[in-house]
Design a protein around this motif. Sequence first.
Motif, PDB file in Angstrom:
ATOM      1  N   LEU A  50       0.827  -1.210   0.000  1.00  0.00           N
ATOM      2  CA  LEU A  50       0.000   0.000   0.000  1.00  0.00           C
ATOM      3  C   LEU A  50       0.859   1.257   0.000  1.00  0.00           C
ATOM      4  CD1 LEU A  50      -2.451  -1.012   2.881  1.00  0.00           C
ATOM      5  CD2 LEU A  50      -2.909  -1.216   0.430  1.00  0.00           C
ATOM      6  N   TYR A  51       0.416   2.258  -0.742  1.00  0.00           N
ATOM      7  CA  TYR A  51       0.925   3.614  -0.591  1.00  0.00           C
ATOM      8  C   TYR A  51       0.012   4.305   0.402  1.00  0.00           C
ATOM      9  CZ  TYR A  51       3.507   2.839  -4.972  1.00  0.00           C
ATOM     10  OH  TYR A  51       4.327   2.364  -5.949  1.00  0.00           O
ATOM     11  N   ARG A  52       0.557   4.787   1.513  1.00  0.00           N
ATOM     12  CA  ARG A  52      -0.254   5.417   2.543  1.00  0.00           C
ATOM     13  C   ARG A  52      -0.172   6.933   2.401  1.00  0.00           C
ATOM     14  NH1 ARG A  52       2.060   0.812   4.149  1.00  0.00           N
ATOM     15  NH2 ARG A  52       0.923  -0.644   5.498  1.00  0.00           N
ATOM     16  N   GLY A  53      -1.331   7.600   2.389  1.00  0.00           N
ATOM     17  CA  GLY A  53      -1.387   9.047   2.259  1.00  0.00           C
ATOM     18  C   GLY A  53      -2.446   9.638   3.159  1.00  0.00           C
ATOM     19  N   SER A  54      -2.545  10.959   3.170  1.00  0.00           N
ATOM     20  CA  SER A  54      -3.507  11.638   4.041  1.00  0.00           C
ATOM     21  C   SER A  54      -4.944  11.361   3.617  1.00  0.00           C
ATOM     22  CB  SER A  54      -3.252  13.146   4.031  1.00  0.00           C
ATOM     23  OG  SER A  54      -3.338  13.655   2.697  1.00  0.00           O
ATOM     24  N   LYS A  55      -5.161  11.027   2.343  1.00  0.00           N
ATOM     25  CA  LYS A  55      -6.509  10.798   1.841  1.00  0.00           C
ATOM     26  C   LYS A  55      -6.889   9.320   1.769  1.00  0.00           C
ATOM     27  CE  LYS A  55      -6.685  15.039  -0.906  1.00  0.00           C
ATOM     28  NZ  LYS A  55      -6.912  15.623  -2.261  1.00  0.00           N
ATOM     29  N   GLY A  56      -6.011   8.474   2.292  1.00  0.00           N
ATOM     30  CA  GLY A  56      -6.309   7.052   2.269  1.00  0.00           C
ATOM     31  C   GLY A  56      -5.125   6.246   1.772  1.00  0.00           C
ATOM     32  N   VAL A  57      -5.391   5.116   1.153  1.00  0.00           N
ATOM     33  CA  VAL A  57      -4.325   4.253   0.660  1.00  0.00           C
ATOM     34  C   VAL A  57      -4.549   3.940  -0.811  1.00  0.00           C
ATOM     35  CG1 VAL A  57      -3.925   3.181   2.907  1.00  0.00           C
ATOM     36  CG2 VAL A  57      -5.560   2.152   1.321  1.00  0.00           C
ATOM     37  N   GLU A  58      -3.457   3.605  -1.474  1.00  0.00           N
ATOM     38  CA  GLU A  58      -3.502   3.202  -2.875  1.00  0.00           C
ATOM     39  C   GLU A  58      -2.645   1.958  -3.021  1.00  0.00           C
ATOM     40  OE1 GLU A  58      -2.180   4.938  -7.271  1.00  0.00           O
ATOM     41  OE2 GLU A  58      -2.272   6.259  -5.525  1.00  0.00           O
ATOM     42  N   LEU A  59      -3.110   0.997  -3.812  1.00  0.00           N
ATOM     43  CA  LEU A  59      -2.379  -0.261  -3.970  1.00  0.00           C
ATOM     44  C   LEU A  59      -1.142  -0.076  -4.829  1.00  0.00           C
ATOM     45  CD1 LEU A  59      -5.224  -2.891  -4.576  1.00  0.00           C
ATOM     46  CD2 LEU A  59      -4.193  -2.173  -2.426  1.00  0.00           C
ATOM     47  N   THR A  60      -0.064  -0.709  -4.415  1.00  0.00           N
ATOM     48  CA  THR A  60       1.125  -0.790  -5.258  1.00  0.00           C
ATOM     49  C   THR A  60       0.878  -1.873  -6.311  1.00  0.00           C
ATOM     50  OG1 THR A  60       2.156  -2.493  -3.900  1.00  0.00           O
ATOM     51  CG2 THR A  60       2.578  -0.191  -3.281  1.00  0.00           C
ATOM     52  N   ASP A  61       1.822  -2.043  -7.227  1.00  0.00           N
ATOM     53  CA  ASP A  61       1.687  -3.116  -8.217  1.00  0.00           C
ATOM     54  C   ASP A  61       1.597  -4.476  -7.528  1.00  0.00           C
ATOM     55  OD1 ASP A  61       1.731  -1.336 -10.285  1.00  0.00           O
ATOM     56  OD2 ASP A  61       3.866  -1.624 -10.760  1.00  0.00           O
ATOM     57  N   ALA A  62       2.415  -4.648  -6.488  1.00  0.00           N
ATOM     58  CA  ALA A  62       2.371  -5.899  -5.732  1.00  0.00           C
ATOM     59  C   ALA A  62       1.023  -6.045  -5.027  1.00  0.00           C
ATOM     60  CB  ALA A  62       3.505  -5.937  -4.708  1.00  0.00           C
ATOM     61  N   GLY A  63       0.497  -4.939  -4.528  1.00  0.00           N
ATOM     62  CA  GLY A  63      -0.808  -4.956  -3.884  1.00  0.00           C
ATOM     63  C   GLY A  63      -1.910  -5.359  -4.844  1.00  0.00           C
ATOM     64  N   GLN A  64      -1.836  -4.871  -6.092  1.00  0.00           N
ATOM     65  CA  GLN A  64      -2.821  -5.245  -7.107  1.00  0.00           C
ATOM     66  C   GLN A  64      -2.778  -6.739  -7.370  1.00  0.00           C
ATOM     67  OE1 GLN A  64      -5.167  -3.512  -8.393  1.00  0.00           O
ATOM     68  NE2 GLN A  64      -4.616  -1.359  -8.253  1.00  0.00           N
ATOM     69  N   ARG A  65      -1.562  -7.300  -7.438  1.00  0.00           N
ATOM     70  CA  ARG A  65      -1.438  -8.737  -7.675  1.00  0.00           C
ATOM     71  C   ARG A  65      -1.984  -9.542  -6.500  1.00  0.00           C
ATOM     72  NH1 ARG A  65       3.629  -7.130  -9.717  1.00  0.00           N
ATOM     73  NH2 ARG A  65       4.711  -7.915  -7.869  1.00  0.00           N
ATOM     74  N   LEU A  66      -1.679  -9.075  -5.277  1.00  0.00           N
ATOM     75  CA  LEU A  66      -2.177  -9.786  -4.107  1.00  0.00           C
ATOM     76  C   LEU A  66      -3.701  -9.722  -4.040  1.00  0.00           C
ATOM     77  CD1 LEU A  66      -1.753 -11.338  -1.489  1.00  0.00           C
ATOM     78  CD2 LEU A  66      -1.545  -9.132  -0.308  1.00  0.00           C
ATOM     79  N   LEU A  67      -4.289  -8.577  -4.393  1.00  0.00           N
ATOM     80  CA  LEU A  67      -5.748  -8.431  -4.353  1.00  0.00           C
ATOM     81  C   LEU A  67      -6.413  -9.455  -5.272  1.00  0.00           C
ATOM     82  CD1 LEU A  67      -8.264  -6.914  -3.421  1.00  0.00           C
ATOM     83  CD2 LEU A  67      -7.901  -5.308  -5.318  1.00  0.00           C
ATOM     84  N   LYS A  68      -5.849  -9.640  -6.453  1.00  0.00           N
ATOM     85  CA  LYS A  68      -6.398 -10.616  -7.399  1.00  0.00           C
ATOM     86  C   LYS A  68      -6.399 -12.012  -6.787  1.00  0.00           C
ATOM     87  CE  LYS A  68      -5.454 -12.672 -11.929  1.00  0.00           C
ATOM     88  NZ  LYS A  68      -4.588 -12.618 -13.134  1.00  0.00           N
ATOM     89  N   HIS A  69      -5.264 -12.416  -6.218  1.00  0.00           N
ATOM     90  CA  HIS A  69      -5.169 -13.759  -5.637  1.00  0.00           C
ATOM     91  C   HIS A  69      -6.017 -13.886  -4.375  1.00  0.00           C
ATOM     92  CE1 HIS A  69      -2.163 -15.305  -8.399  1.00  0.00           C
ATOM     93  NE2 HIS A  69      -1.447 -14.215  -8.230  1.00  0.00           N
ATOM     94  N   ALA A  70      -6.052 -12.833  -3.565  1.00  0.00           N
ATOM     95  CA  ALA A  70      -6.825 -12.881  -2.316  1.00  0.00           C
ATOM     96  C   ALA A  70      -8.304 -13.069  -2.608  1.00  0.00           C
ATOM     97  CB  ALA A  70      -6.591 -11.596  -1.517  1.00  0.00           C
ATOM     98  N   ARG A  71      -8.810 -12.373  -3.632  1.00  0.00           N
ATOM     99  CA  ARG A  71     -10.220 -12.526  -3.994  1.00  0.00           C
ATOM    100  C   ARG A  71     -10.519 -13.946  -4.452  1.00  0.00           C
ATOM    101  NH1 ARG A  71     -10.956  -6.841  -7.333  1.00  0.00           N
ATOM    102  NH2 ARG A  71     -11.910  -5.623  -5.631  1.00  0.00           N
ATOM    103  N   LEU A  72      -9.614 -14.521  -5.224  1.00  0.00           N
ATOM    104  CA  LEU A  72      -9.819 -15.889  -5.696  1.00  0.00           C
ATOM    105  C   LEU A  72      -9.814 -16.878  -4.532  1.00  0.00           C
ATOM    106  CD1 LEU A  72      -7.564 -15.914  -8.895  1.00  0.00           C
ATOM    107  CD2 LEU A  72     -10.059 -15.960  -8.803  1.00  0.00           C
ATOM    108  N   ILE A  73      -8.892 -16.676  -3.595  1.00  0.00           N
ATOM    109  CA  ILE A  73      -8.803 -17.576  -2.443  1.00  0.00           C
ATOM    110  C   ILE A  73     -10.066 -17.481  -1.598  1.00  0.00           C
ATOM    111  CG2 ILE A  73      -7.613 -17.959  -0.246  1.00  0.00           C
ATOM    112  CD1 ILE A  73      -5.012 -17.085  -1.715  1.00  0.00           C
ATOM    113  N   MET A  74     -10.518 -16.249  -1.310  1.00  0.00           N
ATOM    114  CA  MET A  74     -11.706 -16.073  -0.478  1.00  0.00           C
ATOM    115  C   MET A  74     -12.960 -16.574  -1.185  1.00  0.00           C
ATOM    116  SD  MET A  74     -10.207 -15.116   2.150  1.00  0.00           S
ATOM    117  CE  MET A  74     -11.716 -15.163   3.113  1.00  0.00           C
ATOM    118  N   ARG A  75     -13.000 -16.416  -2.508  1.00  0.00           N
ATOM    119  CA  ARG A  75     -14.138 -16.930  -3.265  1.00  0.00           C
ATOM    120  C   ARG A  75     -14.172 -18.457  -3.174  1.00  0.00           C
ATOM    121  NH1 ARG A  75     -18.676 -14.849  -4.827  1.00  0.00           N
ATOM    122  NH2 ARG A  75     -17.553 -12.975  -5.446  1.00  0.00           N
TER     123      ARG A  75
END
Length: 306
Positions: A50-75
């Motif tokens: 994650l990129y952490r900022g005053s307005k919230g967080v934004e996913l890094t490239d690695a974060g985007q990849r993890l999100l894809k796999h995490a959704r598949l695992i939880m599904r």
Amino acid sequence: MHLDLTDLRLFIHIAEAPSLTQGAKRAFISPAAASVRIKALEAQLNCHLLYRGSKGVELTDAGQRLLKHARLIMRQIGYLKTEFAEYGTDSSGHIRIFANTTAVTEFLPEVLAGFLAKNPGVTVDLQERLSRDIVRGVQEGATDIGIIAGPVAAKDLQVLHFSTDRLVLVVPKGHVLDTGEPLKLRDALAFHHVGLQEGSTLQEFMREQAEKLGEHLTWRIQVTSFESICRMVEAGVGIGVIPESAATRHSRTMALSIVQLDELWAVRERSILVRQLEALPGCIRALISILRPEAIDIHSMPSSGG
């Protein structure tokens, strides 16, 4: 490497918020505890998520990849729970469907009404999406199945063809284009069009076809359904491009003429998209068997849980 399901679920909540505080709230833990868990997850994976900022967080490239796999695992975990909730049955579970405009408005309501009536333990989340979002949703595990029209460029998905339709032009009876002969889209661009609201898959598709000709469609009015398009056309408001199945049905009760489009893209192959048919819960395979009976025999194939 040992990945905790609680951490993956928390990460999904934060990514979708997108705020660590809001994500923690959805996961029912404190922001401080959430921060510790995410830092531990980053340390385990040896990368920033994650990129952490005053307005919230934004996913890094690695974060985007993890999100894809995490959704598949939880599904898949959800599938497992569903299958064993009522072991050996196909009558319970939750199905998420991303589908195009035609599917959502034309044939899915009737199909789902009959299916849900026979399976009271099943719930469905049906969302209209653009074609590219449908493909990506199935790939990333955001939806169980996708229903799409036209060619599919996704080698990692199973594509199950189940019907064919055509796009046609509907015009008022006696319109100058009502000649009984097929015509090119270019011939219809000089007239005002009646179309669906912004964001519909058909609307985007037709805009793309006009742009390929170096032209644009002139929208007189945009409405919410094919029936509304036909009523506007009948009243002389404009002309419209809709699926032939819808045009044929409405022409029985309205003063409309159907004009065939002499375009290769007018033929629309309808397909069901899944990642792995055999891995789907019984309730989803049962729905697919209704849409495409020859695609699957749910009684003869191995079950993913019962």
